[in-house]
Every structure is written in C-alpha cells, then in structure tokens.
Design a protein around this motif. Structure first.
Motif, mmCIF file in Angstrom:
data_model
loop_
_atom_site.group_PDB
_atom_site.id
_atom_site.type_symbol
_atom_site.label_atom_id
_atom_site.label_comp_id
_atom_site.label_asym_id
_atom_site.label_seq_id
_atom_site.Cartn_x
_atom_site.Cartn_y
_atom_site.Cartn_z
ATOM 1 N N GLU A 262 0.859 -1.192 0.000
ATOM 2 C CA GLU A 262 0.000 0.000 0.000
ATOM 3 C C GLU A 262 0.886 1.230 0.000
ATOM 4 O O GLU A 262 1.844 1.300 0.758
ATOM 5 N N ASN A 277 3.093 2.864 2.583
ATOM 6 C CA ASN A 277 2.311 2.884 3.825
ATOM 7 C C ASN A 277 2.455 1.561 4.564
ATOM 8 O O ASN A 277 2.948 1.520 5.672
ATOM 9 N N GLU A 278 2.046 0.474 3.947
ATOM 10 C CA GLU A 278 2.238 -0.814 4.618
ATOM 11 C C GLU A 278 2.299 -1.961 3.631
ATOM 12 O O GLU A 278 1.926 -1.831 2.470
#
Ligand SMILES: Nc1ncnc2c1ncn2[C@@H]1O[C@H](COP(=O)(O)OP(=O)(O)O)[C@@H](O)[C@H]1O
Ligand SMILES: [Mg+2]
Length: 371
Positions: A262, A277-278
């Motif tokens: 992400e 983000n992750e």
C-alpha cells in the motif's frame, strides 16, 4: 530450527493439498482458485463460522495454540500458506518444522510489527512517512516534537481497517490519546496529505521471478477500503516506480507468493512522489478486481507461486472497478445481480455487522483500443 523444506523444493501436482491458515474470505477465494487448478485445500481456523470452511472438504477448527491440531493439519497437507499476517509465531514454527510454510516465517516477523516493517522499508532506501517508536506518554510527547502534527498514532501490532489508530491534531490532549490507544507499543507517523492511495499486488516465485498486476487506486471510507480502480490514474513513470518498489520489497523478503504494498502518492513542488504505507504479506482486498478483470487472479497467482508452478502473465481486460459490499450494503445484492456487466461475489458470512466485508462487485469496462 530446521525448516521442513525450502521453497525451491516445493512442486505440487494436481490432487495435492494446500493448507491455508485462516478461514476468512481471502482463504475462501484462495481455495476456489486452487480448486480450479485441480488442487485441494484444507483450512485451519479457530472460528467455526469461517467462510472458507464452506468451500473445502477438510477443515480444522482449532486454536492456533493447539499443538496437536497443528501437527495433524501439517501431516495432512503438502505445503502451508496463510491468508492473514497475524499467524502466531509459535504456530508458524511448529508447522514449518513439518511442512514448507510459504511465504517464509521471517516475512511474518517483519510485517506483524509496523515498526519492524517501516525500518525494513527504510533500509531498502524506499520512502515512508516520518515515524517514531512510542512506548509511553513521555515518548509520545517526544515523538510529536520530532515529527510534528497532524500525526497518526498506530498500535505496532494487530491493526486492520483503521483499528488501533488515532489521528492527533494540534490542541488534542496527548496523554488522553495515549491512554485511549491502550498499548505500550505504538508508532507515531507523520500525517501524509496524500493526493491518492495506490497499491501494487506482486507475485514472486521460488526462483525469484516477479509479476506485478497493474497499479490499483484505492478509496477508503471510514478507514475501510470501499473501491478500487485499475489501472490507477497516474503517469506511467510513477506506475513503473510503484511496481519497482513492490518488486524490491518482495525480493528483499525472499518472498514466495502474492503480497500487496500500500502506497501514498504525494504531490509536492518537485512533482508526484511515492511513500510506502504498509505491506500485506498475502492476497489483498485491493487485488479483488483481478478475479474478473484479468486473465489470472491474484488468488491463482498465489496458488501457482506456493505450488512451485510458473507464474501467470496476467492480461487486464479493461478499466476495472471493485466495490466492496460492507455491512448492510450486502442486502442490495439482488440489485447488483441485475447490473449489466457486474460480477457479484458474496462471502457467505452470517450477519452483516457494520464495517464487516460481506462481498464485492467487479465491473469491467472493455478498453476500446483492445476491441
Ligand atoms: N500516515 C498517514 N497519513 C495519512 N493517512 C494515513 C496514514 N496512515 C494511515 N492512513 C490512512 O488510514 C488507512 C489505514 O491505515 P493503514 O496504516 O493502512 O492500516 P490498516 O490498513 O492496517 O488499518 C490508510 O489506508 C490511509 O487512508
Ligand atoms: Mg492498510
């Protein structure tokens, strides 16, 4: 600890059995994809109402701490994978001593902990939001002084769909925010005023080959994914960079299977920029469009990768949208069934609780250039 087998020795044949840890909709769709390739699945989940149980012949309903159940499960299958990242380390260790577990256990260590994950991404030279470790009210004050506001406080472990997160703004009572988050193990991230959120679903095989699906653009509502669109409306160079980032992460993790990265697209003076983000070490909601919008789905790619089969080269059929049916929205399924071109997926979950992902709809608009 001796691992039962390394990834490069896994080579399943049709009729072999894959063990899936976790019984949610992702496990269900993995099992359906495996079935299409002549592979069987056994699902292990502590929840008797697991949606994945409905589509497999053999289900193991037991706790992840139940060593005997884990051993029986391992003995019954040829390779083990998982549909959620919070597989307890002890369970993964017991299983890995008996059967190959793919993706490997180190992947879980990195991705179960937001701090370890951010450190890992940073070490690769890939951008993230500025972040700091937070273990007390005092260290929260120090982190805010370093990172500034607004910022997002997140529990290091077990967060999903925005749970275990709080946005902190100027004027908030920081001690109250710290008390409310209810953990001693958190990270503070700078709030990113992103232009859009995107994700890349990448598959990596045991011999190191990587295939990425087209970059997906994601819209969240109440921190839950509401809609995905592929391809993302971003310049080609940025899409290429996003895919390169996903590939670098998969390679650095020595990953076998499908993962999602992400990302935020941030617009600043020098143009658009990507921050990670992750990482989700599994098939991902933002890849559901591939079920009907591409020649090979993310679920099939994952099954191929862990089976030791060649990855597919997915062809996208057009501009694809995926709409999640969340909570009561699923009650409209009959309406969706009549929408021309729409494909409806229902997960077979019981009551539509608020915020619960109950199903999704994909819609493909054929690319006029491809007709
Ligand atoms: N640092 C941040 N800046 C701005 N928005 C954020 C930030 N971190 C998370 N968000 C928003 O919250 C959503 C959920 O956060 P995420 O870290 O992906 O956790 P999870 O998906 O595990 O709940 C993100 O998709 C994004 O919309
Ligand atoms: Mg997320």
């Amino acid at each position: 600890m001796i691992e039962a087998a390394t990834a490069d020795r896994v080579k399943l044949k049709p009729g072999d059995t894959i063990g899936i840890l976790g019984g949610g909709q992702l496990g269900r769709m993995l099992a359906l994809a495996a079935a299409r390739l002549g592979l069987r699945c056994q699902v292990f989940s502590p929840d008797p109402d697991s949606p994945a149980f409905d589509v497999v012949l053999n289900a193991a309903c037991a706790e992840y701490a139940d060593v005997e159940a884990l051993e029986l499960f391992a003995n019954d299958v040829d390779v083990i994978t998982y549909e959620f990242e919070n597989v307890p380390a002890a369970a993964a260790m017991i299983l890995a001593a008996r059967r190959p577990v793919l993706p490997n256990r180190k992947v879980l260590e990195t991705t179960q902990d937001r701090l370890a994950e951010k450190d890992f991404v940073k070490r690769l030279g890939i951008g993230t939001a500025a972040y700091a470790d937070v273990t007390s009210a005092a260290s929260l004050h120090a982190a805010i002084a370093k990172i500034g506001l607004p910022a997002v406080l997140k529990t290091r472990r077990f967060g999903y769909d925005g749970k275990g997160q709080a946005i902190i703004r100027e004027g908030d009572n920081f001690d109250r925010v710290w008390a409310d988050i209810g953990t001693k193990s958190a990270i503070l991230e700078a709030f990113i005023p992103f232009e859009r959120e995107i994700s890349v679903i990448a598959a990596r095989s045991a011999n190191g080959e990587v295939e990425c699906f087209d970059v997906t653009e994601n819209e969240h509502r109440d921190h839950i994914l509401k809609m995905s669109r592929a391809p993302a409306a971003i310049p080609d160079a940025l899409a290429l960079e996003a895919r390169r980032i996903a590939e670098a992460i998969a390679t650095a993790l020595d990953y076998v299977g499908v993962l999602a990265v992400e990302m935020f697209v941030l617009e600043d003076e020098s143009g658009p920029r990507i921050l990670v983000n992750e990482i989700a070490p599994r098939v991902h909601n933002s890849g559901h469009w591939t079920l009907d919008g591409a020649s090979i789905s993310q679920f099939e790619q994952h099954i191929r990768a862990i089976a030791g089969w060649p990855l597919g080269k997915p062809v996208r059929y057009g501009a694809v949208t995926m709409t999640n049916l969340i909570g009561d929205e699923v009650l409209d399924y009959e309406k969706w069934l009549t929408v021309p071109g729409a494909t409806v997926h229902l997960y077979g979950k019981g009551a539509p609780r608020p915020g619960r992902k109950m199903g999704h709809v994909t819609q493909v608009e054929a690319d006029p250039a491809q007709k």
